[in-house]
Design a protein around this motif. Structure first.
Motif, PDB file in Angstrom:
ATOM      1  N   LEU A 148     -46.607  22.784 -50.176  1.00 56.11           N
ATOM      2  CA  LEU A 148     -45.916  23.379 -49.036  1.00 56.11           C
ATOM      3  C   LEU A 148     -45.008  24.512 -49.487  1.00 56.11           C
ATOM      4  O   LEU A 148     -44.935  25.569 -48.843  1.00 56.11           O
ATOM      5  N   GLY A 152     -47.130  27.308 -48.020  1.00 56.26           N
ATOM      6  CA  GLY A 152     -46.879  26.940 -46.637  1.00 56.26           C
ATOM      7  C   GLY A 152     -45.703  27.603 -45.963  1.00 56.26           C
ATOM      8  O   GLY A 152     -45.048  26.986 -45.113  1.00 56.26           O
ATOM      9  N   LYS A 156     -43.822  26.282 -42.646  1.00 56.78           N
ATOM     10  CA  LYS A 156     -42.413  25.875 -42.657  1.00 56.78           C
ATOM     11  C   LYS A 156     -41.640  26.590 -41.553  1.00 56.78           C
ATOM     12  O   LYS A 156     -40.753  26.009 -40.924  1.00 56.78           O
ATOM     13  N   LEU A 164     -40.421  18.639 -40.276  1.00 57.11           N
ATOM     14  CA  LEU A 164     -40.966  18.313 -41.595  1.00 57.11           C
ATOM     15  C   LEU A 164     -40.331  17.055 -42.179  1.00 57.11           C
ATOM     16  O   LEU A 164     -40.997  16.288 -42.885  1.00 57.11           O
ATOM     17  N   GLN A 173     -42.641  14.425 -49.443  1.00 54.35           N
ATOM     18  CA  GLN A 173     -43.365  14.998 -48.307  1.00 54.35           C
ATOM     19  C   GLN A 173     -44.821  14.537 -48.339  1.00 54.35           C
ATOM     20  O   GLN A 173     -45.737  15.280 -48.686  1.00 54.35           O
ATOM     21  N   ILE A 176     -47.426  16.094 -43.212  1.00 51.68           N
ATOM     22  CA  ILE A 176     -46.942  17.265 -42.486  1.00 51.68           C
ATOM     23  C   ILE A 176     -47.082  16.949 -41.003  1.00 51.68           C
ATOM     24  O   ILE A 176     -48.203  16.878 -40.492  1.00 51.68           O
ATOM     25  N   ASN A 357     -41.596  15.360 -33.555  1.00 50.54           N
ATOM     26  CA  ASN A 357     -42.833  15.400 -34.331  1.00 50.54           C
ATOM     27  C   ASN A 357     -43.990  14.804 -33.553  1.00 50.54           C
ATOM     28  O   ASN A 357     -43.816  13.909 -32.729  1.00 50.54           O
ATOM     29  N   TYR A 360     -49.117  12.769 -37.641  1.00 52.70           N
ATOM     30  CA  TYR A 360     -48.911  12.932 -39.072  1.00 52.70           C
ATOM     31  C   TYR A 360     -50.209  13.440 -39.697  1.00 52.70           C
ATOM     32  O   TYR A 360     -51.257  12.812 -39.571  1.00 52.70           O
ATOM     33  N   VAL A 374     -53.305  22.688 -47.289  1.00 59.19           N
ATOM     34  CA  VAL A 374     -52.041  23.331 -46.920  1.00 59.19           C
ATOM     35  C   VAL A 374     -52.269  24.803 -46.585  1.00 59.19           C
ATOM     36  O   VAL A 374     -51.660  25.339 -45.652  1.00 59.19           O
ATOM     37  N   ILE A 426     -51.464  21.518 -35.710  1.00 66.86           N
ATOM     38  CA  ILE A 426     -50.056  21.562 -36.108  1.00 66.86           C
ATOM     39  C   ILE A 426     -49.130  21.644 -34.900  1.00 66.86           C
ATOM     40  O   ILE A 426     -47.908  21.575 -35.054  1.00 66.86           O
TER      41      ILE A 426
END
Length: 535
Positions: A148, A152, A156, A164, A173, A176, A357, A360, A374, A426
């Motif tokens: 990440l 990433g 981010k 995150l 981590q 994500i 969130n 996962y 990623v 995402i």
């Protein structure tokens, strides 16, 4: 925050997206389990023009199969979305992208089998926290933190630190998380034309809702006839707004919300007594025990066929899954509206909100393609990619109106976008590349035919919303008993709703006692300890 100072959320949470866009994916991939030491692509370079520097790799990606492909639409593994991903991410990076389908109704069970057999795709996901915690405990997941950091930066920026952090377990981590653009879980809907026919206004209290269901049952409005189902979509998730309206919120602390099973919270028993009453009076779908958590399409089909008067659905799902349009197509007189009927004694309408969130997303330890995963997610985080993945092709399935993608009302859009969320993984909810939350609401309400429905749906689904507290500490008892307690929850739900009214108290108490004996007590005790330790 204690019960007395608990604030009812009245706003919508939106994602803040930087207007400066960073680089895409590197043209290289080591194919190993550690990040490459090579620098990432310069932000001004174009990976699409770079020649492949190694043999292509195959990147295997999980894809939900919801069994809802429209007639005439291409298969979910070979369509606009998959082709766009291959042409705009795979080809420039010398990667062959392969989608591996998993039935949505069996996703955890199927994933467990794949993980145990070391056959899981490189990119897998789930909404189930205990499942991820189990994989962490078993040492089955890749630490994505270094990847990440190196590959990433766009990711981010879009997700942000708060989201995150939900993917960190024991400070690592391992996952994500997707970001929820808007937080309402569910909204209740009702046939306005049925209300007009029986001469009743939109119900604004639980008692009025009950009286409306009785009128639907007795008068059989529309084309429902003897098949009339006054209230449908009965399952543990969609019943939360009704449940919450019976809870005694002044007796419930944040620790209770986090640690105590709903079955034991003050007022929950009365919520199920009410649902038991609805069932025994024939006001809810009599077949719900057979279809609950198995056939997600029954409610939609019954609504389209004109036999359902009301139900609680995922917020704005009738629009983005297209079945609201099908209702109108089947009956030109049909009109479905969002309602907010479940009220506490003090007039509040509490209902569950999602945490920030969503699902996962993670990489099994057996995968050698964590770097490519990623890079793929980072590529998806750029507006030039997530806008097509959520809206299709400009001029064919959407057009830009005041900086907001507006989906067109045509057959191509319906056959392209019905499952866009399963490709733009995402993000839960559509995103506009702006920091203005009004635009983020606008992009989710971009269909002019259903703009008012969508806006009202989000507003009602948010009003007096409650987000349950979260603790990142893995709960070992929950990992151990999650599957057993989930199955028991479904069993209790059916048994207490379908019990004879005279037996209700005995059935409820016995079933909940069993729940606590088979792991519920251990989970509650450990969660309470974890919650107290965070103070």
């Amino acid at each position: 925050m204690n019960a007395k100072s608990k604030k009812w959320s009245a706003g919508l949470m939106a994602v803040a997206v930087s207007t400066s866009i960073l680089a895409g994916c590197s043209g290289n991939d080591t194919g190993g389990n550690e990040p490459s030491s090579k620098p990432t692509t310069n932000p001004t370079s174009n990976p699409a023009t770079e020649a492949p520097k190694s043999d292509p790799i195959t990147l295997r990606i999980e894809l939900f199969d919801r069994n809802n492909t429209p007639a005439g639409a291409p298969p979910i593994t070979d369509n606009f979305m998959t082709n766009y991903i291959q042409e705009n991410f795979g080809d420039p990076n010398n990667i062959k992208v392969e989608f591996v389908t998993v039935p949505r109704t069996q996703e955890v069970e199927k994933l467990n089998v794949l993980m145990a057999a070391n056959q899981a795709p490189d990119l897998v996901y789930t909404y189930d926290t205990p499942t991820v915690q189990k994989y962490v405990k078993d040492g089955g997941l890749t630490d994505l933190g270094p990847y990440l950091e190196q590959f990433g930066q766009n990711l981010k920026t879009v997700l942000g630190e708060t989201v995150l952090n939900y993917g960190k377990f024991e400070g690592v981590q391992y996952a994500i998380p997707a970001r929820r653009v808007l937080l309402p879980e569910s909204t209740t809907i009702m046939r306005q034309d049925w209300l007009d026919e029986v001469g009743l206004p939109i119900p604004t209290t639980t008692d009025e809702f009950y009286n409306t269901l009785k009128a639907f049952k007795e008068k059989k409005p529309g084309k429902s006839g003897d098949k009339v189902i006054p209230y449908s979509n009965i399952d543990p998730f969609h019943s939360k707004p009704l449940q919450y309206s019976f809870w005694e919120w002044d007796k419930i602390s944040d620790a209770d919300l986090y640690a105590t099973p709903d079955w034991l919270l003050p007022g929950n028993k009365e919520a199920f007594r009410f649902m038991n009453k609805l069932y025994n009076e024939g006001l809810i779908d009599p077949d719900f025990p057979l279809t609950m958590n198995k056939d997600f399409q029954k409610f939609q089909k019954d609504l389209i066929n004109g036999v359902v008067g009301s139900g609680t659905a995922n917020t704005n799902e009738p629009v983005y899954q297209g079945y609201l349009a099908e209702v109108s197509k089947a009956d030109a007189n049909a009109k479905v509206v969002p309602i907010n009927p479940f009220t506490t004694p003090d007039g509040k309408t509490p209902k569950a909100l999602y945490s920030p969130n969503g699902m996962y997303i993670f990489v099994p330890k057996t995968s050698k393609n964590a770097e490519a995963v990623v890079k793929y997610l980072d590529w998806m985080a750029m507006p030039e990619n997530f806008i097509p993945l959520q809206n299709g092709t400009e001029g064919k399935t959407y057009e830009m109106v005041d900086g907001v993608p507006q989906v067109l009302d045509n057959e191509e859009a319906k056959q392209t976008l019905y499952n866009y969320t399963d490709y733009a993984i995402i993000l839960n909810g559509k995103l506009a590349s702006s920091t203005d939350e009004k635009l983020n609401l606008a992009v989710n309400a971009s269909d002019p035919n259903y703009k008012d429905f969508t806006v009202a749906s989000f507003e009602m689904g948010t009003k007096d919303g409650v987000i349950k507290p979260s603790v990142t500490t893995p709960i070992q008892a929950e990992i151990k008993y999650a599957t057993t307690l989930k199955e028991k929850t479904d069993e209790i739900f059916v048994k207490v709703i379908t019990a004879k009214p005279a037996d209700f108290d005995k059935v409820y108490d016995n079933e909940v006692n069993d729940y606590m004996k088979i792991g519920g007590q251990e989970v509650m005790d450990e969660k309470r300890q974890a919650f107290e330790a965070t103070k």
